[in-house]
Design a protein around this motif. Structure first.
Motif, mmCIF file in Angstrom:
data_model
loop_
_atom_site.group_PDB
_atom_site.id
_atom_site.type_symbol
_atom_site.label_atom_id
_atom_site.label_comp_id
_atom_site.label_asym_id
_atom_site.label_seq_id
_atom_site.Cartn_x
_atom_site.Cartn_y
_atom_site.Cartn_z
ATOM 1 N N GLY A 181 0.605 49.919 24.849
ATOM 2 C CA GLY A 181 0.286 48.844 23.923
ATOM 3 C C GLY A 181 -0.181 47.575 24.609
ATOM 4 N N THR A 182 -0.331 47.622 25.930
ATOM 5 C CA THR A 182 -0.882 46.464 26.638
ATOM 6 C C THR A 182 -2.319 46.252 26.171
ATOM 7 O OG1 THR A 182 0.403 47.162 28.540
ATOM 8 C CG2 THR A 182 -1.236 45.444 28.926
ATOM 9 N N PRO A 183 -2.668 45.001 25.865
ATOM 10 C CA PRO A 183 -4.021 44.789 25.356
ATOM 11 C C PRO A 183 -5.082 45.104 26.417
ATOM 12 C CG PRO A 183 -2.913 42.691 25.762
ATOM 13 C CD PRO A 183 -1.885 43.757 25.908
ATOM 14 N N TRP A 184 -6.213 45.611 25.930
ATOM 15 C CA TRP A 184 -7.356 45.851 26.807
ATOM 16 C C TRP A 184 -7.878 44.513 27.294
ATOM 17 C CZ3 TRP A 184 -12.432 44.365 26.581
ATOM 18 C CH2 TRP A 184 -13.331 45.103 27.357
ATOM 19 N N PRO A 185 -8.357 44.282 28.505
ATOM 20 C CA PRO A 185 -8.484 45.279 29.572
ATOM 21 C C PRO A 185 -7.294 45.311 30.535
ATOM 22 C CG PRO A 185 -9.663 43.301 30.179
ATOM 23 C CD PRO A 185 -8.949 42.998 28.888
ATOM 24 N N PHE A 186 -6.171 44.656 30.147
ATOM 25 C CA PHE A 186 -5.049 44.585 31.083
ATOM 26 C C PHE A 186 -4.366 45.934 31.279
ATOM 27 C CE2 PHE A 186 -5.638 40.265 29.513
ATOM 28 C CZ PHE A 186 -5.805 39.606 30.723
ATOM 29 N N ASN A 187 -4.587 46.856 30.323
ATOM 30 C CA ASN A 187 -4.001 48.188 30.487
ATOM 31 C C ASN A 187 -4.664 48.956 31.628
ATOM 32 O OD1 ASN A 187 -6.430 48.465 29.197
ATOM 33 N ND2 ASN A 187 -5.698 49.893 27.642
ATOM 34 N N ASP B 3 -3.431 56.739 28.014
ATOM 35 C CA ASP B 3 -4.234 55.829 27.185
ATOM 36 C C ASP B 3 -5.371 55.184 27.957
ATOM 37 O OD1 ASP B 3 -2.075 56.314 25.530
ATOM 38 O OD2 ASP B 3 -1.074 54.456 26.130
ATOM 39 N N THR B 4 -5.375 55.382 29.269
ATOM 40 C CA THR B 4 -6.397 54.703 30.066
ATOM 41 C C THR B 4 -7.268 55.737 30.748
ATOM 42 O OG1 THR B 4 -4.814 54.595 31.859
ATOM 43 C CG2 THR B 4 -5.066 52.622 30.513
#
Lengths: 309, 282
Positions: free
Chosen positions: B144-150, B233-234
Motif C-alpha cells: 500500500g506504499t504510494p507509487w513511486p515509493f513502492n 505488487d512491484t
C-alpha cells in the motif's frame, strides 16, 4: 592530481556519497551473504550464523558438481563459438572502408542495446519444433528430397520418410544458441579494438616476404591480437557462466545452469545458506578468472617492454 | 611482381574476402532474424498459437496490450525506475569519476577496484546479495506504499549496479579536460563550486549524457536483479513478460516488445547524435 589533504573538505564531500553508497548497498550485502553462507536455517525466514562449513561441503555433492561442470562446459563451448564467429566479424569491421565502419559497428552493437528478455523471447519463438527455424529446415529438406527423387533415388528414402523437426528447446543446443546469440556483441568489441590498434606494417611485411594469407593470420595477426582475444573470451565467459534467463527460457528447466539452481534455493527450496554458499562460490570462480587475466596481461606487457627496450 | 601483388589481396583487405563477408552476413542474420520475426508477428492476426502461422495483418494486439492494465503498470514501473535510477546514477557516477580523477589518496587502487566490482560480478550474485540485505534488515516495502515509493528497493539495487558504469564513461570524458582551464578560473576568483558548475560540468556534458543513456538502458534491460528485489505488487516489464512467457505465449507480448524495441532504437539514435556531437567539440 592533487593530494587529498590539500582540499580535504571538498575531497570528503565527493568521496563520502560515492563510498557510502557502495559500502551500504554493495559491501554490506556481500558481507551478509557471506554470513549466511556459514550459517544454518533455524526457521522459515531466519538464518543463524554458526560458522559452519556444511554449506560449502555440499558443493561437492555429485549433483552440484555435475551442475558446475555443465555450466562451465556450456559457457566454454559458447565462448569458443563466439570467438570463432566474432573474430571474422571484427576483422571485416576493422578493415572496412572508413565511411562504412560506424555502420557495421552499429549493426553489431544495436542488439546489445535491445532488452535481453525480449531477445531471448524472440529466440524462443523461432526455435520451437513448429517454429521458423524448423520450417526453414523442413523447406530445405523437401528441396533435397525432391532433388533426390529427380535423380531417381526417391524410393531409398535417404533422408528418412518425413522431415523430423530438430528439438532445440530443453536441450543443450538451444541453450548454447541462446548464449551465443546474447553475448556475441561482447566478443566482437574487444577483438575489434585490438585490431584497430594493430600495427599494419607487420602484415605488409609478412605478405611481402611471401607468407600466404592464412600463414600471416596464424603467425602475425592472431598472436598480435591475442590480448584482445583473451579479453573477449573473459568478457564473454563470465556473464555466460552466471546466465539465468537463457537456460531458464531456452533450457525449459531441463538444462539448468548455476544461476537457476541458486534462484531455486531462494525462491523455491528456501535454503538460503546453501544458495548463499553457491553464489559466493560463483563469485570466487569469477575472481580467479579475472586474476588469471591480470597475471597474463602483466606478463605480456612485461615481455613487450623487454622487446621494445 | 606488380601483377602478382594486384591479384593477391592487400595486407589489410580482409573485408574484401568473400568468405569473411559471408560470416559477417550470416552473423548479422543470426542477430537480427529473431527480432525481425518477432516484430512481424506482432501484427499477426491469430488467436491460437499466435506465433506459428501467418493469418493476416492486424494491430489488434497493440490495442490489447495497451488495454492490459497489469502490462501497462509494469511498463510504467520500468520507465519510472529507469528514470529515477538514471538521475542518481549520473550524479553518483560524476562524483565518483571526479574523485578518481582529481585526488591522490591512500588505498586509491582499492577504491578503484571497489567501483569496478559491481560491473564484473555476476548479476545473480548481486541480485541475491541485495535481496538478502533488504530482508536481513527487514527493509520490506509495506503493502500500500504510494507509487513511486513502492519501487524504492528496486531503484536502490539499480543505482548500485548502474552508477559504476556511468562513472567509467564520465571518467573517460574527464581525462580530456584541460586542467589549466580550472586553474585559470580559480586565478580569476572562482570558488570550488563555481569551477565545478561553470568549467568542469559543461565539459562533462557529453559524458553525462552518454553515461545516463547507458544507465537508463541497463536499468530498463535488467531482469535478474529486479526479479530478486521486486515484490508481488512491484512488477517491472521484463519480470512481467517473463511470467507471461512461462505460462503462455500471447501475441500481446510481441506487440509490447516491439514498442520497447522502438524506444531502444530512438534512445540509441539520440546517444549516437550526442556521441558525435561530443567528438566534434574535442
Amino acid at each position: 592530481m592533487e593530494d587529498f589533504r590539500r582540499s580535504l573538505r571538498v575531497f570528503l564531500a565527493f568521496f563520502a556519497p560515492s563510498f557510502g553508497w557502495l559500502a551500504l548497498f554493495f559491501v554490506a550485502p556481500l558481507v551478509i551473504i557471506f554470513l549466511y553462507s556459514v550459517g544454518e536455517t533455524v526457521s522459515l525466514t531466519e538464518v543463524k550464523t554458526t560458522w559452519t562449513f556444511a554449506n560449502y561441503a555440499r558443493l561437492t555433492e555429485p549433483e552440484i558438481v555435475t551442475l558446475f561442470v555443465r555450466s562451465l562446459w556450456l559457457a566454454g563451448i559458447s565462448t569458443v563459438i563466439c570467438l570463432v564467429v566474432g573474430y571474422p566479424v571484427a576483422l571485416v569491421i576493422a578493415t572496412a572502408p572508413p565511411r562504412w565502419k560506424p555502420w557495421l559497428l552499429l549493426i553489431v552493437i544495436l542488439p546489445f542495446w535491445t532488452n535481453l528478455l525480449i531477445r531471448t523471447y524472440a529466440l524462443l519463438n523461432i526455435l520451437g519444433t513448429r517454429g521458423r527455424v524448423n520450417e526453414l529446415f523442413e523447406w530445405v529438406w523437401l528441396q533435397a528430397d525432391g532433388a533426390l527423387r529427380f535423380v531417381g533415388l526417391g524410393e531409398y528414402q535417404l533422408l528418412g520418410e518425413d522431415y523430423e523437426p530438430i528439438v532445440f528447446l530443453g536441450r543443450w543446443s538451444g541453450v548454447i544458441i541462446g548464449l551465443v546469440y546474447v553475448h556475441l556483441p561482447f566478443t566482437v568489441l574487444p577483438i575489434y579494438a585490438a585490431l584497430e590498434r594493430l600495427e599494419r606494417s607487420y602484415l605488409e611485411a609478412s605478405l611481402d616476404l611471401g607468407a600466404g594469407q592464412w600463414r600471416t593470420f596464424r603467425s602475425i595477426l592472431l598472436p598480435m591480437t591475442l590480448v584482445g582475444v583473451i579479453t573477449a573470451a573473459i568478457i564473454t565467459f563470465i556473464p555466460m557462466l552466471g546466465s539465468y534467463l537463457t537456460p531458464a527460457l531456452l533450457g525449459r528447466g531441463q538444462v539448468d545452469m548455476i544461476a537457476n539452481v541458486i534462484e531455486r534455493q531462494f525462491k523455491g527450496a528456501n535454503d538460503w545458506p546453501f544458495g548463499a554458499a553457491m553464489s559466493l562460490f560463483l563469485l570466487y570462480v569469477t575472481f580467479i578468472i579475472l586474476a588469471l587475466q591480470a597475471i597474463v596481461a602483466m606478463r605480456r606487457s612485461r615481455l613487450q617492454g623487454r622487446d621494445h627496450g | 611482381m606488380a601483377r602478382r601483388r594486384r591479384q593477391r589481396p592487400g595486407p589489410f583487405d580482409y573485408s574484401r574476402k568473400l568468405s569473411l563477408q559471408l560470416v559477417f552476413v550470416l552473423a548479422t542474420i543470426f542477430l537480427y532474424a529473431p527480432i525481425i520475426v518477432l516484430i512481424i508477428f506482432s501484427f499477426n492476426d491469430s488467436r491460437r498459437g499466435g506465433n506459428v502461422i501467418w493469418r493476416g495483418f492486424t494491430t489488434d494486439y497493440y490495442v490489447k496490450a495497451a488495454n492490459n492494465a497489469s502490462l501497462i503498470e509494469a511498463f510504467t514501473n520500468s520507465l519510472t525506475i529507469a528514470v529515477i535510477s538514471t538521475i542518481f546514477s549520473v550524479i553518483l557516477g560524476a562524483i565518483t569519476a571526479v574523485v578518481l580523477w582529481r585526488w591522490r589518496f591512500p588505498l586509491k587502487p582499492g577504491f578503484e577496484g571497489l567501483v569496478a566490482l559491481p560491473i564484473v560480478i555476476p548479476e545473480i550474485c548481486l541480485g541475491v546479495a541485495v535481496a538478502v540485505f533488504f530482508s536481513y534488515f527487514g527493509l520490506y516495502v509495506p503493502p500500500g506504499t504510494p507509487w513511486p515509493f513502492n519501487l524504492t528497493n528496486i531503484i536502490i539495487a539499480h543505482i548500485t549496479f548502474s552508477f559504476p558504469f556511468a562513472a567509467m564513461v564520465i571518467r573517460t570524458r574527464l581525462q580530456s579536460f584541460n586542467r589549466e582551464m580550472e586553474e585559470a578560473a580559480k586565478d580569476l576568483g572562482a570558488t570550488e563550486f563555481q569551477v565545478f558548475r561553470d568549467v568542469i560540468l559543461p565539459h562533462l556534458k557529453p559524458g553525462l549524457i552518454a553515461g545516463g543513456l547507458l544507465a537508463f538502458t541497463l536499468s530498463l534491460d535488467d531482469f535478474v536483479i529486479t526479479f530478486f528485489t521486486s515484490g508481488p505488487d512491484t512488477v517491472t516489464f521484463p519480470v512481467k513478460v517473463y511470467s507471461m512467457v512461462r505460462f503462455s505465449v500471447t501475441p500481446e507480448i510481441n506487440a509490447a516488445s516491439t514498442v520497447l524495441i522502438l524506444i531502444t532504437l530512438v534512445l540509441t539514435a539520440i546517444a549516437m547524435r550526442y556521441q558525435s556531437f561530443g567528438d566534434d567539440r574535442q
